[in-house]
Write a protein that holds these residues in place. Structure first.
Motif, PDB file in Angstrom:
ATOM      1  N   GLY A 183       0.811  -1.204   0.000  1.00 22.63           N
ATOM      2  CA  GLY A 183       0.000   0.000   0.000  1.00 22.63           C
ATOM      3  C   GLY A 183       0.850   1.261   0.000  1.00 22.63           C
ATOM      4  N   SER A 184       1.885   1.270   0.822  1.00 21.42           N
ATOM      5  CA  SER A 184       2.775   2.441   0.891  1.00 21.42           C
ATOM      6  C   SER A 184       3.486   2.671  -0.433  1.00 21.42           C
ATOM      7  CB  SER A 184       3.805   2.242   2.008  1.00 21.42           C
ATOM      8  OG  SER A 184       3.172   2.128   3.272  1.00 21.42           O
ATOM      9  N   LEU A 185       3.972   1.592  -1.033  1.00 21.79           N
ATOM     10  CA  LEU A 185       4.658   1.723  -2.326  1.00 21.79           C
ATOM     11  C   LEU A 185       3.696   2.225  -3.403  1.00 21.79           C
ATOM     12  CD1 LEU A 185       6.872  -1.514  -2.378  1.00 21.79           C
ATOM     13  CD2 LEU A 185       7.652   0.850  -2.091  1.00 21.79           C
ATOM     14  N   ALA A 186       2.468   1.684  -3.408  1.00 20.45           N
ATOM     15  CA  ALA A 186       1.495   2.078  -4.427  1.00 20.45           C
ATOM     16  C   ALA A 186       1.116   3.551  -4.290  1.00 20.45           C
ATOM     17  CB  ALA A 186       0.257   1.190  -4.336  1.00 20.45           C
ATOM     18  N   VAL A 187       0.860   3.992  -3.071  1.00 24.24           N
ATOM     19  CA  VAL A 187       0.490   5.392  -2.846  1.00 24.24           C
ATOM     20  C   VAL A 187       1.640   6.313  -3.252  1.00 24.24           C
ATOM     21  CG1 VAL A 187      -0.022   7.099  -1.066  1.00 24.24           C
ATOM     22  CG2 VAL A 187      -1.205   4.895  -1.052  1.00 24.24           C
ATOM     23  N   THR A 188       2.850   5.956  -2.871  1.00 25.30           N
ATOM     24  CA  THR A 188       4.028   6.760  -3.239  1.00 25.30           C
ATOM     25  C   THR A 188       4.176   6.835  -4.747  1.00 25.30           C
ATOM     26  OG1 THR A 188       5.149   6.113  -1.191  1.00 25.30           O
ATOM     27  CG2 THR A 188       6.515   6.998  -2.969  1.00 25.30           C
ATOM     28  N   TYR A 189       3.989   5.693  -5.406  1.00 24.72           N
ATOM     29  CA  TYR A 189       4.086   5.638  -6.870  1.00 24.72           C
ATOM     30  C   TYR A 189       3.076   6.586  -7.507  1.00 24.72           C
ATOM     31  CZ  TYR A 189       3.616   3.651 -11.598  1.00 24.72           C
ATOM     32  OH  TYR A 189       3.547   3.477 -12.953  1.00 24.72           O
ATOM     33  N   VAL A 190       1.833   6.503  -7.082  1.00 20.47           N
ATOM     34  CA  VAL A 190       0.772   7.320  -7.685  1.00 20.47           C
ATOM     35  C   VAL A 190       1.031   8.803  -7.455  1.00 20.47           C
ATOM     36  CG1 VAL A 190      -1.676   7.896  -7.572  1.00 20.47           C
ATOM     37  CG2 VAL A 190      -0.959   5.491  -7.561  1.00 20.47           C
ATOM     38  N   ILE A 191       1.396   9.177  -6.236  1.00 22.59           N
ATOM     39  CA  ILE A 191       1.617  10.597  -5.925  1.00 22.59           C
ATOM     40  C   ILE A 191       2.779  11.151  -6.732  1.00 22.59           C
ATOM     41  CG2 ILE A 191       2.352  12.200  -4.131  1.00 22.59           C
ATOM     42  CD1 ILE A 191       0.790  10.510  -2.119  1.00 22.59           C
ATOM     43  N   LEU A 192       3.909  10.442  -6.713  1.00 21.25           N
ATOM     44  CA  LEU A 192       5.092  10.925  -7.435  1.00 21.25           C
ATOM     45  C   LEU A 192       4.846  10.961  -8.940  1.00 21.25           C
ATOM     46  CD1 LEU A 192       8.059   9.190  -5.568  1.00 21.25           C
ATOM     47  CD2 LEU A 192       7.403  11.598  -5.511  1.00 21.25           C
ATOM     48  N   LYS A 193       4.194   9.937  -9.452  1.00 17.05           N
ATOM     49  CA  LYS A 193       3.976   9.895 -10.899  1.00 17.05           C
ATOM     50  C   LYS A 193       3.039  11.002 -11.347  1.00 17.05           C
ATOM     51  CE  LYS A 193       3.714   6.547 -14.577  1.00 17.05           C
ATOM     52  NZ  LYS A 193       3.583   5.118 -14.928  1.00 17.05           N
ATOM     53  N   ARG A 194       2.016  11.249 -10.566  1.00 17.03           N
ATOM     54  CA  ARG A 194       1.079  12.316 -10.925  1.00 17.03           C
ATOM     55  C   ARG A 194       1.798  13.666 -10.968  1.00 17.03           C
ATOM     56  NH1 ARG A 194      -4.522  12.120  -7.901  1.00 17.03           N
ATOM     57  NH2 ARG A 194      -4.591  10.254  -9.224  1.00 17.03           N
ATOM     58  N   ARG A 195       2.643  13.907  -9.988  1.00 21.47           N
ATOM     59  CA  ARG A 195       3.388  15.171  -9.969  1.00 21.47           C
ATOM     60  C   ARG A 195       4.346  15.271 -11.145  1.00 21.47           C
ATOM     61  NH1 ARG A 195       5.079  15.749  -3.533  1.00 21.47           N
ATOM     62  NH2 ARG A 195       2.951  16.117  -2.733  1.00 21.47           N
ATOM     63  N   LEU A 196       5.039  14.179 -11.431  1.00 15.59           N
ATOM     64  CA  LEU A 196       6.028  14.193 -12.502  1.00 15.59           C
ATOM     65  C   LEU A 196       5.373  14.299 -13.866  1.00 15.59           C
ATOM     66  CD1 LEU A 196       8.385  11.419 -11.095  1.00 15.59           C
ATOM     67  CD2 LEU A 196       8.992  13.825 -11.413  1.00 15.59           C
ATOM     68  N   MET A 197       4.241  13.639 -14.053  1.00 15.33           N
ATOM     69  CA  MET A 197       3.557  13.676 -15.347  1.00 15.33           C
ATOM     70  C   MET A 197       3.044  15.075 -15.674  1.00 15.33           C
ATOM     71  SD  MET A 197       3.526  10.665 -16.902  1.00 15.33           S
ATOM     72  CE  MET A 197       2.092  10.654 -17.968  1.00 15.33           C
ATOM     73  N   HIS A 198       2.758  15.861 -14.638  1.00 21.32           N
ATOM     74  CA  HIS A 198       2.218  17.213 -14.861  1.00 21.32           C
ATOM     75  C   HIS A 198       3.287  18.291 -14.721  1.00 21.32           C
ATOM     76  CE1 HIS A 198      -1.518  14.938 -13.994  1.00 21.32           C
ATOM     77  NE2 HIS A 198      -2.061  15.804 -14.823  1.00 21.32           N
ATOM     78  N   SER A 199       4.512  17.874 -14.508  1.00 27.30           N
ATOM     79  CA  SER A 199       5.589  18.863 -14.392  1.00 27.30           C
ATOM     80  C   SER A 199       6.117  19.218 -15.763  1.00 27.30           C
ATOM     81  CB  SER A 199       6.722  18.317 -13.528  1.00 27.30           C
ATOM     82  OG  SER A 199       7.352  17.203 -14.161  1.00 27.30           O
ATOM     83  N   ARG A 200       6.688  20.382 -15.882  1.00 23.73           N
ATOM     84  CA  ARG A 200       7.282  20.814 -17.145  1.00 23.73           C
ATOM     85  C   ARG A 200       8.763  20.468 -17.152  1.00 23.73           C
ATOM     86  NH1 ARG A 200       4.755  26.889 -18.125  1.00 23.73           N
ATOM     87  NH2 ARG A 200       2.533  26.253 -18.199  1.00 23.73           N
ATOM     88  N   VAL A 201       9.216  19.962 -18.302  1.00 23.81           N
ATOM     89  CA  VAL A 201      10.644  19.595 -18.433  1.00 23.81           C
ATOM     90  C   VAL A 201      11.453  20.853 -18.622  1.00 23.81           C
ATOM     91  CG1 VAL A 201      12.296  18.279 -19.778  1.00 23.81           C
ATOM     92  CG2 VAL A 201       9.996  17.397 -19.451  1.00 23.81           C
TER      93      VAL A 201
END
Length: 327
Positions: A309-327
């Motif tokens: 559960g901890s790994l999944a939540v961390t994955y989702v939070i980090l990925k969401r932030r990274l996917m919406h970040s500008r390079v």
């Protein structure tokens, strides 16, 4: 094994790696970046992880040829993976050989299901683990660091068991030989500009060795908790597949949607920092799992749920932030 054995082993494996690097340079066996690659340029040698098969070969001789079925399966997947490194092969050839190798591995460990459907499920899970491990080989140091943690943990556990219960082939030579090979490979790979990559031959071979060492733990402890020794890779791989399916993508095509890839390309993290974080998180998880092997089934399930559960939540939070970040 005494110090002299380790010195001779280190010398032999280092010589084998240097020889391969020289041959690979001569024949231009170099990495060709694709859509999933996190590198540019064509100067990094591919297939440096062939050293893991060489280490297993040495352990096979040293231990008196005690795991013939496993070594045959390992050799088959190493060979087809190396040919795939040289020139991409159709998936049916690679997957077919992997099914054969996992079947031989099950035969060697005695973990052979009684029913056809259980046998089929075991083969599918085994092949899935091999490919997930291969998919995660994409940045400098990640296969080296993560595998050192996995093999080191398994070596420690097997070393605490009576030889006839854990198996001479595993506790006696295979894991220490592989660990030394990983250290040598790390010297050439875990750097800002890698000299070589593991390639399919390396990542699939070390995954096969890890799977072989995991099965006695599962059988002896009568628990699947040791599977979480691969939890970080597993969560990243499974959730990335789900994400790609949701996007309507072909999951067999190369991509850059793994979390570790986004941390490099979107988050601008150095390769070795990402690799070190993956290895350290898995090391902490392994430290929680080892004492939990003697817990009740309920307590183990609660721990597994908390970790996943901890790994999944961390994955989702980090990925969401990274996917919406500008390079």
């Amino acid at each position: 094994m005494n110090l002299m054995v380790y010195l001779l082993l280190t010398t032999a494996l280092l010589a084998a790696e240097l020889l391969y690097l020289r041959v690979a340079r001569y024949y231009s066996i170099v990495d060709k970046p694709n859509e999933r690659s996190s590198h540019t340029g064509l100067t990094t040698i591919r297939g440096g992880g062939m050293l893991f098969w060489v280490a297993a070969l040495g352990a096979f001789f040293y231990s008196g040829f005690v795991y013939p079925y496993f070594f045959l399966g390992l050799s088959l997947v190493a060979a087809v993976s190396f040919f795939d490194d040289l020139r991409p092969l159709p998936n049916r050839y690679r997957i077919g050989i992997q099914f054969v190798a996992v079947g031989l591995l099950l035969r060697q460990t005695g973990v052979f299901p009684d029913t056809v459907w259980m046998m089929g499920l075991s083969l599918i899970i085994g092949v899935g683990i091999l490919n997930a491990y291969n998919f995660m080989d994409g940045i400098n140091g990640i296969t080296a660091f993560y595998s050192l943690v996995a093999v080191g943990t398994l070596w420690y556990w097997h070393g605490q068991q009576p030889i006839d219960s854990a198996g001479l082939a595993i506790s006696g030579a295979l894991l220490p030989f592989t660990f030394v090979a990983l250290l040598i490979f790390s010297y050439f790979n875990a750097r800002r500009q890698a000299v070589c990559f593991a390639g399919d031959v390396g990542s699939v071979s070390v995954a096969c060795i890890i799977l072989y060492a995991l099965l006695p733990m599962i059988r002896q402890g009568e628990t699947y908790l040791p599977v979480l020794f691969l939890a970080v890779y597993g969560v990243d791989s499974i959730l990335t597949i789900i994400h790609r399916l949701a996007l309507g993508q072909n999951i067999f095509q190369a991509h850059r949607l793994h979390l570790f890839q986004l941390l490099v390309h979107k988050g601008r993290w150095p390769h070795l920092r990402v690799s070190a974080v993956y290895g350290l998180v898995q090391l902490v998880i392994n430290g929680l799992i080892l004492p939990a092997l003697t817990w009740s089934a309920g307590a183990q399930a609660a721990l597994a749920g908390a970790i996943l559960g901890s790994l999944a939540v961390t994955y989702v939070i980090l990925k969401r932030r990274l996917m919406h970040s500008r390079v």
